[in-house]
Design a protein around this motif. Structure first.
Motif, short mmCIF file in Angstrom:
data_model
loop_
_atom_site.label_atom_id
_atom_site.label_comp_id
_atom_site.label_asym_id
_atom_site.label_seq_id
_atom_site.Cartn_x
_atom_site.Cartn_y
_atom_site.Cartn_z
N TYR A 376 -32.64 9.17 9.53
CA TYR A 376 -33.99 8.62 9.49
C TYR A 376 -33.99 7.11 9.29
CZ TYR A 376 -38.67 7.75 7.64
OH TYR A 376 -39.92 7.25 7.43
N LYS A 377 -33.21 6.66 8.31
CA LYS A 377 -33.20 5.22 8.01
C LYS A 377 -32.60 4.43 9.17
CE LYS A 377 -33.08 5.57 3.02
NZ LYS A 377 -32.18 5.73 1.88
N THR A 378 -31.63 5.02 9.84
CA THR A 378 -31.04 4.35 10.99
C THR A 378 -32.08 4.15 12.09
OG1 THR A 378 -29.00 5.47 10.45
CG2 THR A 378 -29.14 4.47 12.61
N ALA A 379 -32.91 5.18 12.30
CA ALA A 379 -33.94 5.06 13.33
C ALA A 379 -34.93 3.96 12.98
CB ALA A 379 -34.66 6.40 13.49
N ALA A 380 -35.37 3.95 11.71
CA ALA A 380 -36.32 2.90 11.31
C ALA A 380 -35.66 1.53 11.42
CB ALA A 380 -36.79 3.16 9.88
N ALA A 381 -34.38 1.46 11.02
CA ALA A 381 -33.68 0.17 11.12
C ALA A 381 -33.55 -0.27 12.57
CB ALA A 381 -32.30 0.29 10.48
N GLY A 382 -33.33 0.69 13.46
CA GLY A 382 -33.25 0.34 14.88
C GLY A 382 -34.53 -0.29 15.37
N MET A 383 -35.66 0.28 14.97
CA MET A 383 -36.93 -0.27 15.43
C MET A 383 -37.19 -1.65 14.84
SD MET A 383 -39.37 2.98 15.64
CE MET A 383 -38.80 4.41 16.52
N ILE A 384 -36.86 -1.80 13.55
CA ILE A 384 -37.06 -3.12 12.94
C ILE A 384 -36.11 -4.14 13.58
CG2 ILE A 384 -36.87 -4.39 10.77
CD1 ILE A 384 -37.67 -1.75 9.38
N GLY A 385 -34.87 -3.70 13.84
CA GLY A 385 -33.91 -4.61 14.47
C GLY A 385 -34.39 -5.08 15.84
N VAL A 386 -34.91 -4.15 16.65
CA VAL A 386 -35.42 -4.54 17.96
C VAL A 386 -36.57 -5.54 17.78
CG1 VAL A 386 -36.65 -3.69 19.97
CG2 VAL A 386 -34.70 -2.44 19.12
N THR A 387 -37.45 -5.26 16.81
CA THR A 387 -38.61 -6.12 16.59
C THR A 387 -38.18 -7.54 16.28
OG1 THR A 387 -39.74 -4.21 15.68
CG2 THR A 387 -40.72 -6.35 15.25
N VAL A 388 -37.22 -7.68 15.36
CA VAL A 388 -36.81 -9.03 14.95
C VAL A 388 -36.08 -9.73 16.09
CG1 VAL A 388 -35.33 -10.28 13.35
CG2 VAL A 388 -36.75 -8.40 12.52
N LEU A 389 -35.11 -9.01 16.69
CA LEU A 389 -34.29 -9.67 17.72
C LEU A 389 -35.10 -10.05 18.95
CD1 LEU A 389 -30.91 -7.75 17.73
CD2 LEU A 389 -31.26 -10.17 17.33
N SER A 390 -36.18 -9.32 19.22
CA SER A 390 -36.89 -9.56 20.48
C SER A 390 -37.50 -10.96 20.53
CB SER A 390 -37.96 -8.50 20.69
OG SER A 390 -38.99 -8.68 19.76
N PHE A 391 -37.61 -11.64 19.38
CA PHE A 391 -38.14 -13.00 19.40
C PHE A 391 -37.05 -14.03 19.70
CE2 PHE A 391 -41.59 -11.01 17.04
CZ PHE A 391 -42.66 -11.54 17.71
N PHE A 392 -35.80 -13.60 19.84
CA PHE A 392 -34.72 -14.57 19.98
C PHE A 392 -33.98 -14.43 21.30
CE2 PHE A 392 -35.52 -13.87 15.52
CZ PHE A 392 -35.61 -15.16 15.05
N VAL A 393 -34.63 -13.84 22.28
CA VAL A 393 -33.90 -13.60 23.53
C VAL A 393 -34.62 -14.18 24.75
CG1 VAL A 393 -32.87 -11.50 22.65
CG2 VAL A 393 -34.99 -11.35 23.90
N TRP A 394 -35.77 -14.84 24.57
CA TRP A 394 -36.63 -15.06 25.73
C TRP A 394 -35.99 -15.92 26.82
CZ3 TRP A 394 -36.71 -18.31 21.65
CH2 TRP A 394 -36.87 -19.67 21.89
N GLN A 395 -35.03 -16.79 26.44
CA GLN A 395 -34.53 -17.68 27.50
C GLN A 395 -33.58 -16.99 28.46
OE1 GLN A 395 -33.23 -21.57 26.53
NE2 GLN A 395 -35.27 -22.24 26.01
N HIS A 396 -33.28 -15.71 28.24
CA HIS A 396 -32.46 -15.05 29.26
C HIS A 396 -33.24 -14.85 30.55
CE1 HIS A 396 -33.67 -10.90 27.43
NE2 HIS A 396 -34.48 -11.22 28.39
N HIS A 397 -34.55 -15.05 30.50
CA HIS A 397 -35.32 -15.04 31.75
C HIS A 397 -35.14 -16.35 32.50
CE1 HIS A 397 -37.51 -11.33 30.76
NE2 HIS A 397 -37.39 -11.75 29.51
#
Lengths: 657, 316
Positions: A376-397
């Motif tokens: 359970y905690k891994t799943a929640a951590a996965g979602m939080i991890g995606v949320t945080v990291l998604s703000f640091f990838v935009w220049q790959h476009h």
């Protein structure tokens, strides 16, 4: 943090006693969709006149009698008129002038019949149904544009549409899907189910929630009206010099997209506050259903990313109307500025579209595996991890754009890092399937389809994150296949799983399971048959958004087009099933058909007004399948005083029980 | 590379207390499939992967795609094998209404999964960076001042994008501007990509070069053509109505043939080159109408006095 709604109850409209009915007005004076339309028409006319009055000296566009200013002001005032006609401003104005505010929530939930779905309703369950029907309509409209695009691509030379019609179709399809589908799950399921899943009688901000829905038809219609103004030739990205150069259709794009940005900010804001402040006693963070976690993560993305989009659209509008130069290179602006702004929103946006899908499937698989969610905690951590990291990838476009070339290794790293939390979602699924007792129901089939499709979408994303490999794949059909696998294969499949799983809860009506299975298999087969070949098409050198391609790619493009039409047919099967089951057959489904432990399944279907007779006390997590001696998920009728004691004097909304 | 992926143990293999060893079974199903897939990708499919080997950057991209496919295939096959096995073996039999075992997690499995994915991801990031550096930017646009560039004196070719046509200037040959893209074999080429109006993207598919054409920006990309032959140039950034028709063809020829072509084209276009704005890394698009007027006056150019015949309707 005291949220005190008690005073609202004692104020009756016009000094009436609480519970007394309001003086009846004739139906045509009551705020509803017809007054909204009237307000929009009046607003557009006033705005158009005002724009001509203010901007008569601005550049007149060729082939038109006006500049962009009247159109933008017309749209904006039409939106103001639309929401004023719905009665959005009535209560705030009453409050500001010190007049009593009616207890609208109780009125709305008491009002029966279809009419409440055409009103500015403050009942989160009504808003959820409004969103559900609205989203299906938007999705089907945008899907028809996709059919038209594929019809054009039956031939390597342009043959059905003119080039201008083709780019209009591409722009309408892309923009409608990307902007409106961002609320595909948060709107219907988030608004409807999150309060019930966390044991709350209401959402935190019902007025904001209802407003977020009523902005979506306005955004949809404004975007659609772009076709009357000649459309816009720049896809859903709206890269700047082109979007400044384009004709008035671009105004519709900027206003509609900005408006939808505001809508998702409002929707996300409401969900965040609801989840944080309105959980029932005992609903600890470690007992929050995975779907609620995903809604919280999505809402955080919405609230933090969408303001950048609204800013970008605002700059496009001022560049186009009042001749600012944010994006004009000759005048000190920069076209890179828009690309940065857009993708700073745009990349979190694709996770706004992906995370709800993760949430739905993670919620559904324990029920049909008859096992607790693995990690359970891994799943929640996965979602939080995606949320945080998604703000640091935009220049790959922007790997090939020449912007910040020495930052490319960093963005390559962050982009690849995001596959770690995404991989956790798969770990959770695989652990849950371990020695499970899998039941192949229709929602489970769609959830399995989602895992299959998103695997292909996610792995192809790793190819795109590598700069050398991306040089060939960027801007080609490979990218297009990749994000259709993640969004259509991920989000839409998960949405369908959610519809089949939760519609008995939301409407008390069972969808036909046989047609549902036919729907799944046709959709799964034709989805893959449409988009899998497109990876090859892209690698063979076909750029996106073109109407002419190499003639040796015609066979494979024709295959894809025909598959796409069949995929459209499969969506039609869904629409027929939906309409047949909810309007004609209406087979009642009252109990807990999936034997789910979710709190939402412990109340009646559809839930009564106020969801719970009393605020429940949550006793255990929602996924305790197969655990001997696990307590029930919640005590729905706790003894008086238990709830108040849980808060030890802190006055909150829950304390009213 | 393939050995690293193949050697990865299956992450989800908690010890089975009794009954068949499911973890071992899944591993034994997965291993041959993964090895076969990787061998097929590396030996059979690899040499034909796009974008081919016409230039140094194309070969580099093909190698990257091959390595990533070899890494991706075992991962994908593992997940699919696992799900396939689970759906067959662990489906609920008729008449069984029991729940499954209450397994909440397994920290060993979770830790090894996170470790393995992190190792793969960090390897890919390092690998991509090294590949980017040793291939001198791998054919991608590197902005006005590239940090990775080949030694020596590459051939300078300026690519000018405009709606809806690419033209090419050769500053080392008097700065003539032509609609033909001709490159010599075995010589490093520096493409200076810029635009006169909106954002385009110069994509020479077989050369493995892609660089956005931004107005007011000199976007440089390097490649070294290794074989003679033709290649396709397409615009890969939506640039308006006729984006779909914005393509042409270039060719790689031998060094002597290139010298001959350049010298003759330089003479042939001398009158045009005189009235062009002098070669610069970027151009102010407001000068374009003036050029057209000047050329019409000089009697050069195609229909309506335009150098680039407006076979395409002007965007309203």
């Amino acid at each position: 943090m005291a949220i005190d709604i008690q005073p609202e109850k004692v104020k009756g409209p016009g000094g009436r006693e609480p519970g007394a009915s309001r003086p009846a007005r004739p139906w045509w004076l009551r705020p509803a969709i017809h007054t909204a339309v009237a307000g929009a028409v009046i607003g557009y006319v006033v705005g158009h006149w005002l724009g001509n009055f203010l901007g008569s000296n601005y550049q007149q566009l060729p082939l038109s009698d006006s500049s962009d200013l009247p159109i933008v002001l017309g749209y904006l005032l039409a939106v103001v008129g639309w929401i004023a006609g719905l009665g959005v401003f009535n209560d705030p104005l009453r409050q500001m002038t010190g007049r009593p505010v009616p207890v609208e929530e109780e009125d709305a939930s008491a009002a029966a019949g279809l009419a409440r779905y055409f009103r500015y309703s403050l009942d989160h369950k009504v808003v959820g149904i409004q969103y559900l029907v609205g989203m299906i309509i938007y999705f089907c409209t945008a899907g028809l544009f996709a059919m038209a695009i594929r019809a054009e691509l039956l031939s390597p030379a342009y043959h059905i549409f003119s080039s201008s019609t083709y780019v209009e179709l591409v722009g309408e399809h892309g923009t409608m899907m990307m902007m409106l589908m961002s609320s595909l799950v948060v709107g219907p399921f988030g608004n409807y189910l999150v309060p019930i899943m966390i044991g709350s009688k209401r959402v935190a901000f019902p007025r904001i929630e209802a407003l977020s829905f009523w902005l979506t038809p306005a955004a949809f219609l404004i975007l659609f009206s772009s076709l009357m103004l000649g459309g816009f030739p720049f896809g859903w990205t709206g890269y700047a010099p082109l979007s400044i150069q384009a004709t008035q259709g671009a105004d519709s794009y900027a206003v509609a997209f900005g408006l939808m940005g505001i809508s998702i900010i409002l929707a996300g804001f409401n969900i965040i506050v609801t989840v944080i402040c309105y959980r029932a006693p005992g609903m600890r963070w470690s007992r929050l259903p995975m779907f609620v976690w995903s809604m919280l993560a999505t809402s955080v993305l919405m609230v933090l990313a969408a303001p950048v989009l609204v800013g970008g659209m605002y700059m496009i509008i001022t560049d186009r109307t009042v001749q600012t130069a944010f994006f004009a290179d000759q005048l000190g602006g920069s076209s890179y500025l828009y690309q940065n702004l857009f993708w700073f929103f745009g990349h979190p946006e694709v996770y706004i579209l992906a995370l709800p899908g993760f949430g739905i499937v993670s919620e559904i698989i324990p029920v049909f595996c008859r096992k607790p969610l693995f990690g359970y905690k891994t799943a929640a951590a996965g979602m939080i991890g995606v949320t945080v990291l998604s703000f640091f990838v935009w220049q790959h476009h922007l790997f090939d754009s020449g912007l910040n070339p020495d930052m490319r290794p960093l963005f390559m790293l962050t982009t690849e890092l995001i596959s770690i939390p995404t991989g956790l979602i798969y770990l959770v699924a695989m652990g849950t399937f371990w020695k499970a007792k899998i039941r192949f129901t229709v929602p489970m089939l769609f959830a399995l389809g989602m895992y299959f499709n998103f695997l292909i979408g996610g792995i192809s994303g790793v190819f795109l994150s590598d700069v050398p490999a991306d040089t060939t794949e960027h801007g080609s059909f490979f990218v297009m296949a990749h994000f259709h696998y993640t969004i259509m294969g991920g989000l839409i499949f998960a949405f369908m799983a959610g519809v089949y799983y939760w519609l008995p809860k939301m409407m008390g009506i069972k969808l036909n399971q046989t047609i549902g299975k036919i729907h799944f298999w046709t959709m799964f087969i034709f989805f893959n048959s449409t988009f899998l070949p497109l990876f090859a098409v892209g690698l063979a050198g076909q750029p996106r958004r073109v109407f002419e391609y190499a003639s040796n790619l015609q066979t494979i493009n024709d295959w894809v087009s025909i598959s796409a039409f069949c995929l459209g047919g499969s969506i039609l099967i869904f629409v027929i099933n939906f309409v047949w089951s909810t309007v004609i057959a209406r087979e009642r489904e009252e109990g807990n058909p999936w034997q789910s432990r979710g709190l939402e399944w412990q109340v009646a279907s559809p839930p009564p007004p106020g969801n719970f007779a009393r605020i429940p006390v949550v006793l255990s997590g929602p996924y305790e399948y197969g655990t001997p001696g696990a307590p029930p998920v919640a005590d729905l009728n706790p003894p008086a005083g238990v709830v108040a004691a849980a808060f030890t004097g802190a006055p909150t909304a829950a304390a009213e029980a | 590379m393939s050995a690293a992926a193949d050697a990865a143990p299956p992450p989800a293999a908690p010890a089975a207390p009794a009954g068949p060893n499911h973890g071992l079974r899944i591993f034994l199903l997965w291993l041959p499939l993964a090895v076969i897939a990787d061998l097929v990708i590396w030996i059979v499919w690899g040499p034909h992967l796009p974008p081919g080997t016409m230039s140094s950057s194309a070969a580099n991209q093909q190698f990257d795609i091959k390595v990533m496919a070899v890494l991706a295939a075992p991962v994908m096959i593992f997940v699919l094998t696992y799900f396939g096995y689970a759906l067959i073996v662990w489906r609920q039999r008729d008449g069984d209404t029991e729940d499954g075992p209450a397994l909440h997690g397994n920290s060993r499995v979770q830790a090894s999964w996170i470790t393995i994915t992190s190792v793969i991801v960090l390897f890919l990031a390092v690998f991509g960076t090294v590949e980017l550096k040793i291939a001198n930017g791998a054919g991608a646009g590197e902005g006005p001042s590239p940090i990775w560039k080949p030694g020596g004196a590459p051939l300078q070719v300026q690519v000018i994008g405009q709606q809806w046509k690419f033209t090419y200037r050769y500053p080392q040959f008097g700065g003539f501007e032509t609609t033909q893209l001709v490159l010599p074999e075995g010589q490093w080429v520096a493409f200076h990509v810029t635009s006169l109006d909106v954002i385009h993207s110069f994509w020479a598919y077989q050369l493995g070069v892609k660089a956005d054409a931004n107005p007011g920006v000199d976007n440089v990309a390097y490649t070294k053509p290794e074989h003679t032959g033709g290649f396709v140039v397409r615009c890969s950034e939506l640039c308006g109505l006729w984006h779909g028709a914005m393509f042409d063809y270039g060719r790689v020829v031998s060094m002597s043939a290139f010298r001959t072509w350049a010298a003759s084209t330089r003479v042939q276009l001398a009158a045009v080159t005189r009235i062009l704005p002098p070669y610069a890394t970027t151009y102010d698009p407001t000068v374009v109408p003036q050029i057209n007027k000047a050329m019409a006056k000089a009697g050069i150019g195609g229909a309506n006095g335009y150098y680039y015949p407006p076979q395409d309707p002007v965007q309203p």
